[in-house]
Design a protein around this motif. Structure first.
Motif, PDB file in Angstrom:
ATOM      1  N   PRO A   1      -1.975  23.058   2.378  1.00  0.00           N
ATOM      2  CA  PRO A   1      -1.231  22.086   1.570  1.00  0.00           C
ATOM      3  C   PRO A   1      -0.402  22.731   0.456  1.00  0.00           C
ATOM      4  N   TRP A   2      -0.985  23.673  -0.271  1.00  0.00           N
ATOM      5  CA  TRP A   2      -0.224  24.293  -1.363  1.00  0.00           C
ATOM      6  C   TRP A   2       0.948  25.100  -0.821  1.00  0.00           C
ATOM      7  N   PHE A   3       0.683  25.842   0.239  1.00  0.00           N
ATOM      8  CA  PHE A   3       1.757  26.623   0.849  1.00  0.00           C
ATOM      9  C   PHE A   3       2.862  25.709   1.381  1.00  0.00           C
ATOM     10  N   ALA A   4       2.449  24.622   2.019  1.00  0.00           N
ATOM     11  CA  ALA A   4       3.425  23.729   2.652  1.00  0.00           C
ATOM     12  C   ALA A   4       4.313  23.052   1.611  1.00  0.00           C
ATOM     13  N   VAL A   5       3.703  22.523   0.570  1.00  0.00           N
ATOM     14  CA  VAL A   5       4.550  21.846  -0.409  1.00  0.00           C
ATOM     15  C   VAL A   5       5.367  22.868  -1.212  1.00  0.00           C
ATOM     16  N   GLY A   6       4.795  24.036  -1.430  1.00  0.00           N
ATOM     17  CA  GLY A   6       5.550  25.067  -2.163  1.00  0.00           C
ATOM     18  C   GLY A   6       6.758  25.548  -1.387  1.00  0.00           C
ATOM     19  N   THR A   7       6.572  25.783  -0.086  1.00  0.00           N
ATOM     20  CA  THR A   7       7.714  26.248   0.705  1.00  0.00           C
ATOM     21  C   THR A   7       8.714  25.128   0.931  1.00  0.00           C
ATOM     22  N   ALA A   8       8.217  23.894   1.013  1.00  0.00           N
ATOM     23  CA  ALA A   8       9.154  22.768   1.116  1.00  0.00           C
ATOM     24  C   ALA A   8      10.028  22.721  -0.143  1.00  0.00           C
TER      25      ALA A   8
END
Lengths: 390, 390, 390, 390
Positions: free
Chosen positions: A242-249
């Motif tokens: 989740p953190w990686f996904a929202v950060g890269t988004a």
């Protein structure tokens, strides 16, 4: 004007600080970082000094105590100035969250304090040569050795490989029946067993030191474990992803916004000498800019919605997390592609003031980083048709 | 297997020779040419030695006497090895055809003989800073001076700027009522009045030395004129444009073919260590490869059809020339984009054997080179609705 | 102007005749055929009278003796007037070719003579409810019964179901180890065992009477076999598929051409009352028309190239056959979609002279008819990466 | 699960009621309404009875007193059941808001009370034959006559033309220097001067009785004016456009959601008889469904963001209103197109339980209704590059 991520009022100064650093520090070094390529040391130092490396560390440990909304807003601002720096920040923060979630890591709080103090950079080391982009399925293994473990691995694409103090890494648990039975451990780069290889040279995100790392006979003590043995998938899927996904988004959105701004500026200011008209007088170019803006704002809004689902603890939250990353990655491709087509030769060159060529290349890095758009489509499609994800 | 351009049997050996040089010479230098960037001197020398610089020069003047079909087939083969070299070849051949069409150029045959002997490299110098991508509308002017003319110009994007012996250049005719009343003249680079500026540094086609050129007080004698005064548009639209359009279309096809071959090879040979399956077992990747192949062959076939229309002297030939370039440019974007998405990280890196990252960048150069896709759409749309092109 | 399929000079009069019938007969009934919907009896009668039902029947049996090039050109012309009629023609001709290829069918020559005389309409009955779009894998079976066989089947989507005299149908051979071990037989609709169900009511191609057919206890004599037992896949893949694929590709091109013509006409003739300008003065609309034209001609050219490969007996011929159908189907979607967007409300209505709304719907039928675009992508992708097709 | 439009808690029951009516009433009649085509009288009666025609009428006048968020949520739910009914509701509510904004209309409050009581249906009559899709530029004129005015007009595409009690209509003000100097007035359909023509027969939204209306010598009293004379553009751009834009965006989202649901259901439940696998086991189909979901939710989120901007009174609110409509229209095209491709023949037919074919057609109506996507792109592009909108 509202902000699509709707972070709390008190986070505004962190976001503003990030915006200021992006404009004053990151942007100044971005071209050289991309071209050399080299690690953006000045920019990362500025983040550390501003306390932003500890943005999500609890206030009790000296951090700024922020959650995903502010994290995303900061990552987006950083990406407007230098996407390589934003990537380093996102990987560091995702690793930080994995560390913070640990119940087994011996010096967890000491590391988090060092992170908050700007004295410790962490990162993720999940993907491996043998499993390619399927980062959730390590082929490396932890073997039992005395009270702890020993491991060998050929990690690929480790961001900040030569600069991070620690890697949040994965391996199959001893006796694992499948690669999904993994364990997350902390590899400390001071060890001789951890050997970054010569760095990455590719199309985009050239400055984040994304390098292969060879791990040879690394001793992993029980107090080095981030997850409990065999519970690595939980940490990867419930914390890191989740953190990686929202950060890269959010990073992708920063690239989109930079492309929209540069294109609007270029169309508004460029004129044909022989006719007296300008680029903004061409309807096809205006339409491309419009499509860029709309696409950017729709994707940003979807990320904002995702935070609502996450905060509500909705069972749809994971679906929205995957969807937000999916949409952002493709939006960044589409928007920077349109920017290149709208600005033509001026965007194609590295010698003009318009940095579209670099934005275009940086945006394409997202597509090849797992979970890729193909993975995301497959996970989302399975979830919507009642199939298990793995 | 048939060839989509259906060139004459006797041209086969020139095409085969080009294919061989592309594989043995051009491909060897292509990565360094792109990276440095630098002019592909070895590759151009190999073309000269093989007689290919004179491919379209009449046999009576020592050339190989070939027409557009063989020219396109050769350009396509060259682009498979090094697109920068192919671009130099296409510009040179388009300029050569302009020279060959001249009734005013004093040393026309001598230049053509030198070209056939591999001792003279030419190029086009049409676009200008003031008219941006509208190359048919120069803002520079020929002023009468004694028996001849004098001119100043800020030419932009001149391929082979520091290496060509001559430029086929454009300017407004003396007293022109509009930029469309132009004259084509030959600028000799031995003159001090012709000053190439520091070279291009951009996203793709980095080795073709596409540089701005400053022309200051250049004397242009009557015998230096390529077109008759004021008749430049005829030369540009009836000679230069068709050769340039089919040549650049063929270049785009060479990039497409290289991307198809590299992707097929990558999917066929890459396997997942942990599952024993390979990339070719993934239906979404196979579908991308299929789409790449189909798109490539459709565009190549359209170019083949275009030659039929040209040879038949059909009134639709110009429409097909524009259409062939349009389709090829967009196909090269689409095909290399799919290649990047099909091959992921392996295509993104410059360190692997898969040159897709360079093909992807080189393909994007076509979009910013006039007539751009936007121009082509506009011209084609006007032709189909009964509007004048200019 | 050349023709992209490059049929022989002597076929010109058949193509011209088809063009004339399309304009004078098919187009007159097309709207009512679509709306009711009903079978285009007048149009099929006109084809029969013109000898076109026997277009590909050998001259020795009274036919016109033409091959795939003329067949495609005729199908394309018919589709310009009425796509339902063109579909009936393509199915009939594909079935005719299966019949002509038979070494087992007792009254083969008598049927071909009747076809040539315009007295016999045939069609294909391959797809089944149980195998959905995978027409090559029938679930129905031939059971041995005396000297012959008996069979039951739930055929789906049989074109001309209530009007054809015969169906070229498939079933698993007795004792088949897999659905791929099939047999092709001729079902005569005079039999009570062959029962067309109420007809199709769908988005497009509404007039071709594409109906489910229930086959119950049909006796199939040995002399009714079209293929040898168990050799059905050869007939399907080597005879039916190529004729069907190039025929439907050509149909799709006819729809594209009709859309290009109608759009050009609409843009050229429609004006804004309040401003005095017209639709053709809008660059975005011109660009759409240009893209429609280019896409149409590229796809047509690819089909032309495919005939070259077929005639050369190239091992790539099957790959090109699949590619030509793939590109044509997607081109028809793209081109009619652009037509709808270029012409707006005028195209959306059924009450105007612009038949784009029907073309748009008819074009979408191709996508759902096997082999679908997804199948084609998969077959092409397998062929390019060295995998078996089935 | 959160709602993307974030309406107030107290609006939940109106949205739930709409959802219930959509499932129980609208959906039951939708197929017949589309096919005949005919006006959905039962469905509109159900809305009236539920008080939903007065959803946005102030509570003081007997209405439900809701704003744009609840309006959009209701429109979206209605569109899931019957898009024609949703369109009638959106046009009615936009007209209602124009009436509510009036300072000149004599019986304003009486009409609003009748609307709230479910006894009055209104609609918009802005577009005209002469101005085509440029609804902001009427060619009809108000001429002064006594204390009031008289007018003639050829209105096109008036929703509910034969069923509405009033039309909110536009004309050029007396002595207007340009079509932009317009006046909005209320035409009462009880007048013989207002003559609806035979209804619309087109691709989609077939049941909303979108008919041309001939207005001949209609007397317009001063108390029939909705805007002040010459101030019509303010009413159109500041009142009608925002309500119409968010309402039609929400309608498009309802179509998207219906398509996502139907596709997920179809993939989840459909199996191949011969292999035992199902449609959801095909990765390409899962990927299409994923893309449909992501696209739908991104567009919905953008509309949610737009409400934030509207409520904040942000100067960017108009840009977001245009953007939300633009994204929704294109999303509905993309999502229903993917649904057709994912579900194949089952979606193509009108005889199956899967209503995708109708959703696909209804979605395309948005594109041809002004402001079209082309208009929206142009307005957005102008706003972003500092050009005036008109």
């Amino acid at each position: 004007m509202s902000h699509p991520y709707r972070f709390a009022e008190q986070a505004s100064r962190f976001v503003s600080h990030a915006e200021q650093l992006a404009g004053e520090v990151l942007a100044r070094h971005a071209a050289a970082v991309d071209r050399t390529p080299r690690f953006p040391e000045e920019s990362v130092a500025a983040l550390a000094q501003a306390g932003l490396l500890g943005l999500t560390v609890p206030a009790a440990l000296g951090g700024l105590g922020q959650g995903p909304r502010a994290f995303a807003a900061v990552a987006e601002e950083l990406a407007r100035g230098c996407a390589s720096t934003a990537m380093i920040f996102v990987m560091h923060t995702s690793a930080t969250q994995a560390i913070a979630s640990s119940k087994t890591l011996g010096d967890r709080d000491a590391i988090l304090k060092a992170i908050a103090a700007g004295k410790h950079l962490s990162t993720l080391a999940l993907s491996e040569k043998g499993s390619r982009s399927q980062f959730w399925a390590p082929v490396s293994k932890l073997a039992e050795a005395g009270d702890g473990f020993v491991t060998n691995a050929a990690k690929s694409w480790v961001t900040s490989a030569n600069f991070a103090d620690t890697y949040v890494a994965s391996a199959q648990a001893p006796g694992a029946a499948s690669p999904l039975e993994s364990t997350i451990y902390l590899a400390r780069t001071e060890s001789d067993a951890v050997r970054p290889q010569p760095g990455f040279d590719g199309l985009g995100l050239r400055g984040n030191d994304s390098s292969p790392v060879s791990i040879e006979a690394l001793a992993v003590a029980a107090r080095d474990l981030v997850s409990e043995p065999g519970k690595g998938a939980d940490t990867m899927l419930q914390v890191v992803l989740p953190w990686f996904a929202v950060g890269t988004a959010a990073m992708a959105h920063g690239l989109c916004r930079a492309a929209v701004d540069a294109t609007a500026q270029h169309l508004q200011t460029t004129r044909f000498e022989h006719s007296g008209t300008g680029l903004r007088d061409l309807p096809t170019l205006r339409a491309r800019l419009a499509q860029m803006f709309v696409r950017t704002e729709a994707s940003r809004a979807l990320l904002g919605r995702t935070f609502d689902e996450m905060e509500a603890g909705s069972e749809l939250a994971p679906l929205f997390v995957l969807s937000a990353r999916r949409d952002a990655l493709e939006s960044a491709l589409a928007v920077t592609d349109l920017a290149l087509k709208a600005c033509g030769g001026a965007a194609f060159s590295r010698q003009t003031a318009v940095p579209i060529e670099r934005l275009f290349r940086d945006a394409r890095a997202g597509w090849v980083m797992a979970p890729t758009v193909d993975h995301l489509d497959d996970f989302i499609g399975k979830a919507l048709t009642g199939l298990p994800l793995f």
